[in-house]
Design a protein around this motif. Structure first.
Motif, mmCIF file in Angstrom:
data_model
loop_
_atom_site.group_PDB
_atom_site.id
_atom_site.type_symbol
_atom_site.label_atom_id
_atom_site.label_comp_id
_atom_site.label_asym_id
_atom_site.label_seq_id
_atom_site.Cartn_x
_atom_site.Cartn_y
_atom_site.Cartn_z
ATOM 1 N N CYS B 345 17.538 29.096 62.069
ATOM 2 C CA CYS B 345 17.516 29.266 63.532
ATOM 3 C C CYS B 345 18.835 29.879 64.008
ATOM 4 C CB CYS B 345 17.303 27.910 64.204
ATOM 5 S SG CYS B 345 17.355 27.991 66.006
ATOM 6 N N ILE B 346 18.727 30.922 64.855
ATOM 7 C CA ILE B 346 19.934 31.533 65.401
ATOM 8 C C ILE B 346 20.164 31.104 66.852
ATOM 9 C CG2 ILE B 346 19.908 33.536 63.850
ATOM 10 C CD1 ILE B 346 18.630 35.169 66.101
ATOM 11 N N GLY B 347 19.302 30.254 67.350
ATOM 12 C CA GLY B 347 19.548 29.656 68.665
ATOM 13 C C GLY B 347 19.241 30.537 69.855
ATOM 14 N N CYS B 348 18.251 31.404 69.746
ATOM 15 C CA CYS B 348 17.962 32.312 70.864
ATOM 16 C C CYS B 348 17.181 31.625 71.971
ATOM 17 C CB CYS B 348 17.208 33.557 70.377
ATOM 18 S SG CYS B 348 15.489 33.227 69.915
ATOM 19 N N GLY B 349 16.533 30.506 71.657
ATOM 20 C CA GLY B 349 15.850 29.747 72.698
ATOM 21 C C GLY B 349 14.498 30.289 73.125
ATOM 22 N N ARG B 350 14.043 31.331 72.463
ATOM 23 C CA ARG B 350 12.773 31.921 72.922
ATOM 24 C C ARG B 350 11.582 31.005 72.647
ATOM 25 N NH1 ARG B 350 13.155 38.226 71.624
ATOM 26 N NH2 ARG B 350 11.468 37.667 70.214
ATOM 27 N N TYR B 352 11.635 27.844 72.730
ATOM 28 C CA TYR B 352 11.683 26.794 73.746
ATOM 29 C C TYR B 352 11.086 27.264 75.064
ATOM 30 C CZ TYR B 352 13.466 24.026 77.548
ATOM 31 O OH TYR B 352 13.539 23.295 78.702
ATOM 32 N N ILE B 353 11.581 28.423 75.547
ATOM 33 C CA ILE B 353 11.149 28.841 76.886
ATOM 34 C C ILE B 353 9.688 29.271 76.874
ATOM 35 C CG2 ILE B 353 11.920 31.291 76.797
ATOM 36 C CD1 ILE B 353 12.176 28.781 79.748
ATOM 37 N N ASN B 365 15.022 21.041 73.888
ATOM 38 C CA ASN B 365 16.211 21.876 73.966
ATOM 39 C C ASN B 365 17.414 20.933 73.986
ATOM 40 O OD1 ASN B 365 18.239 23.631 74.665
ATOM 41 N ND2 ASN B 365 17.359 24.252 76.630
ATOM 42 N N HIS B 373 22.747 25.376 71.361
ATOM 43 C CA HIS B 373 21.551 24.566 71.542
ATOM 44 C C HIS B 373 20.844 24.369 70.211
ATOM 45 C CE1 HIS B 373 21.494 24.857 76.000
ATOM 46 N NE2 HIS B 373 22.246 25.907 75.717
ATOM 47 N N PRO B 393 12.289 35.579 66.620
ATOM 48 C CA PRO B 393 12.649 36.866 66.033
ATOM 49 C C PRO B 393 13.044 36.788 64.564
ATOM 50 C CG PRO B 393 14.460 36.045 67.358
ATOM 51 C CD PRO B 393 13.350 35.049 67.494
#
Lengths: 453, 424
Positions: B345-350, B352-353, B365, B373, B393
């Motif tokens: 995981c690179i933590g882009c949050g996609r 999650y959203i 999150n 995050h 991604p």
């Protein structure tokens, strides 16, 4: 011009050749490059880059706007958080801010998105038929802003936007502060600092007065009396001293003073060049000084720092720039003595090797190191210009002005931000943020008082 | 090495990669270059009655991905704009020079028996391996009662197919238009008319983009535009569904299918073949990158077949069909849950959203001490929709893990929650 170096030869290269040495360090992206680079952004949610930006720019949004060929939308996204987004795009140490936080700054992702260059692309290529920000209804308040550097300009713009009148008092003859006088020439080309100020002033309601320096021909007490509020964005006007004998000898000067001359020189061939130059310091100013002297034609430039490279405040990226310009970096050596020749001019700088003792304290080893030098440039940090506030008693934290979380100083109606305040980190982008937040605080305080009255 | 050669409805080719009837197969020069590059066959660009069609200037348009890669391609070109005689002479020569390659001739003449009766012997005399009936061209020609205007009427499809089988000994491939409600209708008609094979899909009616300054669609012809035929990677899912529909249809069971639609890699080809195709046709990818792409396609397909132990195309053709079913036969007791590989995981949050805004609020999150995050799946909330995996991604960062529910297979027709379930 530079009195203490008047005995040195001037730059030898032709005017054109020298101009070539001071073009953009990082050339701007063209449209194709911006397309490719903007497409690399993953449009993160609660993006780490935004959290890392001291001025809270909505980076994924502006990059998505670029990717959708909405350059004005991108520029406005940047400027609504940071009205000096153009200069920040050029001078921000993005490698330790947004680009360090970028999720693509991960070995599997090749490299971070070039956020700084994309920000520059948007702000360089925006085309607004009129200023993109409108002023709110007039409040009837007038605020004095002292200092037309990033903090003052940002504060003034936001105050004007909120409906206030602003008068900026600037000691120099031009606005821009360090953007105009203190940053390496190759980082801020084509008179950008002035163009940016012109753009910013388009909002209206901001008057600029030059040649007025606090503590000299400008009094804070008077400003307090004459204006509804005062914002101090006066930076750190004095260069730290080595505290050594010979500090005033010809051949030794503050790096910021030399850079200021360089930035204002129409013809770089008139600048004195120290063939053998020594720069003392470890920050971006030290790097800027060393690299620019190398590019002017010095044979040997040595940057000396009393600790190791890991403690240097100049980022690794900045250190790489120095190395790429053949600047020799000497660490673990502290200034010991200014060596003068028979005529009293600087001939060398003597350093003492240093180590950390058992308690972790930096101590001299007694071993000496002499570095021959025609010019020695100190870049060991800036400090508060004590003369500027000699008529008032302003609460301080060390050499900086103490403020609360609303940027209020100890004096009623006087606010401060940027490098001159305690939480300052000597970052342009942070100064811009301070100016913006202080403006909102000033406005809120003034409006609260109106309601209370 | 796996054997890539095929026998498609009696037409032999050294590999299943054919160039579709289109600009790349317009004349001998192009076709020879294609054979030299290694293509197994071509379908010669559609011949018609003289006088030859006339084409307009500005003919193609496209939609693009983020990196300006072409996702979808659109054309308004008509059938060949060269005379029948020139085409026939070139076909004859090329077939003589390249006997081992498939050479199929695409045809489109008016929906009259005499027209077909006239042209079929001329084509047969060239030595061509077969004909493909162009019942799909969606632009220009339908205005003249041909192309999709025929393909959209199953009765016409059956009638013309029968004429072709009557007046020619060549294998007849009927090319189907996707601009129709149920692809099985014209496929059955072709089958009933005696077609030896079907090929699909032809292009889809499309407008790819609008020039918002001139207020006209692209491609622009003198300030005006018209709808074109859509192809390229974007149409592949539509084409694959239609291929599968025909392959699954008992009424046309076993009819050879030449798969067409967005094929640009060996994997695309393998997917079509898995759904029942036994040859594939390529156009857009060749138009964008040149004929050389066939080398990677052949190499990739052959290596993959070796890896899987498939000796021939027939070995895996149609293998995915039994697993392609109606919704009502899916297992209601099957369950997958998303799993995030925290190391990747690179933590882009996609994820999650996407889940929070538009799905089932199944990802937490968690703010970390260092300001980053961490995203964690709330397993009890996850319905296994795949959305987080799709938006992520990073390859293989989110996997959908099958859960052991301990429940047996139960489809909707057996499900007690279904008020219309079949009595057990």
């Amino acid at each position: 011009m530079i009195k203490s170096l008047s005995h040195l030869p001037t730059a030898e290269a032709s005017q054109d050749a020298l101009a070539g040495q001071f073009t953009d360090l990082h050339p701007p992206l063209n449209q194709r490059q911006a397309e490719i680079e903007s497409a690399r952004c993953l449009y993160c949610y609660d993006a780490p880059c935004v959290n890392a930006c001291p001025s809270d720019i909505n980076i994924p949004r502006f990059i998505r706007n670029i990717a959708q060929d909405n350059i004005n939308g991108a520029a406005q996204t940047i400027l609504e958080s940071n009205i000096l987004g153009g200069s920040c795009a050029r001078v921000c140490p993005t490698e330790v801010l947004c680009e360090q936080a970028c999720v693509r700054n991960h070995s599997d992702e090749c490299e971070p998105v070039k956020i700084g260059l994309l920000q520059r692309y948007a702000t360089d290529n925006m085309q607004f038929s009129s200023h993109p920000f409108k002023r709110a209804a007039a409040t009837g308040k007038t605020i004095a802003v002292v200092g037309a550097g990033p903090a003052g300009l940002s504060c003034a713009h936001r105050l004007a936007m909120l409906g206030n009148q602003v008068v900026i008092f600037e000691a120099q003859s031009k606005p821009g502060g360090l953007n105009e006088y203190g940053i390496a020439k190759y980082k801020m080309t084509d008179n950008f600092a002035q163009k940016e100020v012109e753009f910013l002033l388009q909002i209206g309601g901001i008057e600029l007065r030059y040649g007025l320096a606090l503590g000299h021909n400008l009094s804070l007490q008077e400003l307090q009396k004459d204006y509804d509020a005062v914002f101090l964005g006066i930076g750190l006007g004095a260069s730290r001293q080595l505290g050594l004998t010979g500090e005033d000898a010809p051949g030794l000067m503050a790096a910021v003073d030399y850079i200021k001359e360089l930035r204002q020189a129409d013809d770089l061939t008139t600048l004195p060049v120290a063939k053998r130059a020594v720069v003392i310091g470890a920050g971006n100013t030290a790097i800027d000084m060393a690299v620019q002297m190398a590019r002017l034609g010095a044979d040997q430039v040595t940057l000396v720092y009393r600790r190791g490279t890991e403690s240097m405040s100049a980022t690794e990226h900045e250190q790489d720039i120095a190395k790429a310009n053949q600047v020799k970096i000497v660490t673990w050596a502290q200034p010991k003595e200014v060596l003068l020749d028979d005529s009293g001019k600087v001939s060398a700088m003597r350093f003492e090797k240093t180590v950390l003792d058992a308690s972790g304290k930096l101590t001299g080893t007694g071993e000496l190191l002499d570095i021959p030098a025609d010019g020695v440039f100190k870049a060991i940090g800036q400090t508060f210009d004590e003369s500027s506030l000699n008529d008032v008693n302003l609460g301080r934290d060390g050499d900086r002005i103490r403020i609360d979380d609303g940027f209020r100083t100890s004096l009623s109606g006087v606010y401060a931000g940027g490098d001159c305040v305690a939480p300052g980190e000597d970052l342009t982008v942070q100064a811009v943020q301070h100016g913006k937040l202080a403006a909102m605080s000033i406005h809120q305080d003034l409006m609260t008082n109106v309601e209370a009255a | 090495m796996a054997d890539l050669s095929i026998n498609f409805a009696g037409i032999k080719a050294p590999n299943p990669f054919w160039l579709a009837s289109a600009p790349p197969t317009d004349k001998a020069y192009n076709v020879v270059r294609a054979y030299e590059a290694g293509w197994g066959g071509v379908v010669w660009k559609t011949l018609g009655e003289d006088p030859a069609a006339v084409n307009v200037s500005s003919r193609y348009s496209a939609i693009y991905g983020k990196n300006k890669e072409v996702l979808g391609f659109n054309n308004i070109e008509l059938i060949t704009d060269r005379s029948l005689e020139i085409n026939l002479r070139e076909i004859e020569q090329v077939k003589k020079d390249w006997p081992d390659r498939a050479l199929v001739v695409s045809l489109m003449v008016p929906c009259e028996e005499e027209s077909w009766k006239y042209i079929l012997p001329l084509v047969e005399a060239t030595g061509a391996d077969g004909i493909e009936l162009n019942f799909g061209c969606p632009h220009g020609m339908p205005e003249r009662g041909m192309g999709a205007a025929v393909g959209q009427v199953p009765e016409y499809v059956e009638m013309v197919t029968r004429w072709c089988k009557t007046y020619s000994k060549m294998p007849v491939i009927v090319k189907l238009t996707p601009n129709i409600t149920d692809i099985r209708g014209p496929a059955r008609a072709a089958y009933n008319g005696g077609a030896d094979a079907v090929s699909l899909i032809n292009t889809i009616n499309s407008i790819t983009s609008i020039d918002l300054d001139q207020m006209v669609a692209r491609p622009i012809v003198g300030g005006r535009s018209t709808h074109g035929g859509y192809c390229g990677p974007a149409v592949k899912p539509i084409a694959m569904n239609m291929v599968a529909e025909i392959a699954r249809d008992p009424a046309t069971a076993g009819i050879p299918i030449s798969g067409i639609g967005g094929i640009g890699s060996w994997r695309d080809a393998a997917e079509f073949i898995a759904l029942g195709a036994s040859s594939v046709q390529v156009c857009t990818a060749a138009m964008l990158y040149g004929f050389r792409i066939v080398e990677e396609m052949k190499d990739g397909l052959s290596r993959w077949m070796d890896e899987k132990g498939y000796n021939s195309i027939a070995d895996f053709s149609g293998k995915a069909i039994p697993n392609t079913t109606d919704w009502k036969y899916l297992d209601m007791n099957y369950k997958v849950i998303a799993q995030i590989d925290q190391d990747k995981c690179i933590g882009c949050g996609r994820c999650y959203i996407a889940c929070e805004d538009t799905s089932h609020q199944s990802i937490a999150n968690l703010l970390q001490d260092n300001g980053t995050h961490k995203y964690e799946v709330k397993e009890e909330e996850c319905v296994g929709c795949n959305l987080c995996q799709i938006t992520c991604p990073v390859t293989d960062c989110i996997t959908m893990v099958p859960q052991d529910t301990g429940e047996p297979y139960m489809n909707w027709t057996q499900d007690p929650r279904n008020p219309f379930r079949e009595a057990s």
